[in-house]
Design a protein around this motif. Structure first.
Motif, PDB file in Angstrom:
ATOM      1  N   LEU A 272      40.111   9.642 -43.529  1.00 43.91           N
ATOM      2  CA  LEU A 272      40.178   8.131 -43.913  1.00 43.91           C
ATOM      3  C   LEU A 272      38.996   7.712 -44.102  1.00 43.91           C
TER       4      LEU A 272
ATOM      5  N   LYS B 156      38.886   8.408 -47.903  1.00 44.91           N
ATOM      6  CA  LYS B 156      40.237   7.611 -48.579  1.00 44.91           C
ATOM      7  C   LYS B 156      39.764   6.264 -48.628  1.00 44.91           C
ATOM      8  N   TRP B 157      39.418   5.545 -47.481  1.00 40.79           N
ATOM      9  CA  TRP B 157      39.122   4.086 -47.512  1.00 40.79           C
ATOM     10  C   TRP B 157      38.173   3.763 -48.397  1.00 40.79           C
ATOM     11  N   ASN B 158      36.955   4.486 -48.803  1.00 39.57           N
ATOM     12  CA  ASN B 158      35.782   4.211 -49.141  1.00 39.57           C
ATOM     13  C   ASN B 158      35.635   4.905 -50.588  1.00 39.57           C
TER      14      ASN B 158
END
Length: 433
Positions: free
Chosen positions: A242, A245-247
């Motif tokens: 993540l 994934k999130w950045n």
């Protein structure tokens, strides 16, 4: 080699040596067992005993009221007791017989004792369970420490951070069995092609919602397949994935990324898939750096520079060179207890404090490696405020040029993965200066 003997030997060695690598030790014995069913039972027994040690000892000591002084006999009884409580498909007589044979090979004078303890346990099972329920009525923490099998200090520590109800939900989930979690190497194969190959090879799988490139393998050892040899995937937990994934935009635009404590390499590989720049991937352990190199060749990444480097020592060559520093730092690892249940028993409250101090020192160095306008992603695979939020607070107090963009705990019971913590820390100032 006999499956139960292998499990007994591993459990005994783990108990005798606090800092032993349980995974490496298990792999050594795992290879000696040729039948896949024996291998599966071996892992079940080792992890099961480590996962529920307090509960097993409660059953044993309820019957053997004077306790068990011989550690080898105790571990034989633990293996057998786990079978009796949790493995319904194994007949009770077979469990008792196997335990007695193993006891005879260790100390023939104790064979009769082991037989008596286990038969007494079978006969008094309902009585033992009712007695445990009475503890719940008088002392909830003692009951939880036995029933869920965690040291009481860990229950109390997590309670301080999250409250008791949330702590119970976390600990219950961490007692569940993990699935093999793999990340598709999108540099070599598309998601659709990879899933087709899984089906062709006969692997059953499941797909988590949060990251479409993570796949849970439900059965079989996929590391032994051609899919692994071809570099179509690498092992990574959903939680760890993540960060990228999130950045994703941050990593796509970064020209230079430093993975400060890279082993076993999941986040390095994840970065290499995404970034248009290069990744310097560091670890203090030379053998882990060598393993990293092997995996880079298997996966086909040519934008990664592996390096042996100690994150506690300032590297003058790194100062002001990186757009992003990933600081996934040493921690107690409480978030990974599903995969490594021995962590329950080999960490102390003192470890929490000493690791918090180590994290702050390492982040001090990481702060110097980031360019102005750059980002540190601080992460741990543990739970509890001291190594997570408190470490971030200590860092920003010492470094006024950094601000917290966000910080988030990945709770295992909510996300169905490892417990994890991510903080995005941005260094102020003109980019690239």
């Amino acid at each position: 080699m006999n499956t139960r003997k292998a499990a007994f030997l591993v459990i005994s060695e783990i108990e005798n040596k606090k800092n032993i690598n349980a995974d490496i030790l298990m792999e050594k014995y795992h290879q000696r067992l040729k039948d896949p069913k024996d291998r599966k039972l071996f892992v079940e027994l080792v992890h099961g005993v480590l996962r529920f040690k307090n509960l097993l000892d409660y059953y044993i000591n309820f019957v053997a009221t004077k306790g068990i002084k011989d550690k080898k006999i105790l571990n034989i009884l633990r293996v057998a007791t786990y079978e009796l409580i949790f493995l319904d498909k194994i007949p009770e007589y077979a469990t008792v017989s196997e335990a007695c044979n193993l006891a005879e090979s260790v100390n023939r004078h104790q064979k009769g004792f082991v037989n008596a303890v286990l038969r007494n346990m079978i006969r008094r099972k309902d009585e033992i369970e009712k007695a445990l329920e009475r503890i719940k009525e008088t002392n909830l923490k003692d009951f939880l420490s036995i029933k869920l099998s965690y040291p009481k200090f860990l229950i109390e520590y997590l309670e301080q951070s999250y409250g008791l109800d949330k702590t119970i939900r976390i600990l219950e989930f961490l007692n569940t069995k993990p699935l093999q979690s793999v990340k598709i190497n999108t540099k070599k194969i598309s998601r659709e092609e990879f899933l087709k190959k899984l089906e062709a090879y006969g692997y059953e799988y499941d797909l988590p919602e949060l990251n479409s490139e993570i796949v849970y393998i439900l059965s079989g050892n996929i590391k032994e397949s051609d899919l692994y040899k071809e570099g179509y995937f690498y092992f990574q937990d959903l939680a760890s994935s993540l960060i990228v994934k999130w950045n994703r935009n941050d990593f796509e635009n970064a020209k230079s990324v430093l993975d400060l404590c890279a082993a076993p390499g999941g986040k390095t590989f994840n970065c290499a898939e995404v970034t248009k720049g290069f990744v310097v991937s560091c670890d203090v352990n030379r053998s882990k750096v060598d393993l990293l190199r092997e995996n880079l060749l298997r996966l086909g990444f040519d934008n990664v520079i592996p390096a042996e480097c100690d994150a506690t020592v300032l590297n003058e060559d790194f100062i002001g060179k990186f757009d992003i520093v990933i600081a996934d730092l040493p921690c107690t690892g409480f978030g990974t207890i599903r995969k490594k249940p021995d962590i329950k028993w080999n960490k102390t409250h003192e470890d929490i404090e000493s690791l918090h101090e180590l994290q702050v020192r390492m982040l001090d160095n990481a702060a110097k490696y980031v360019k102005n306008g750059g980002i540190i992603f601080y992460s741990t695979c543990t739970l509890g405020h001291r190594e997570n939020e408190d470490t971030v607070s200590s860092f920003v107090e010492r470094h006024e040029d950094f601000s917290v963009v966000y910080q988030k705990t990945i709770f295992p019971d909510e996300y169905q993965c490892d417990g994890f913590f991510i903080a995005k820390l941005k260094k102020e100032g003109k980019v690239g200066v």
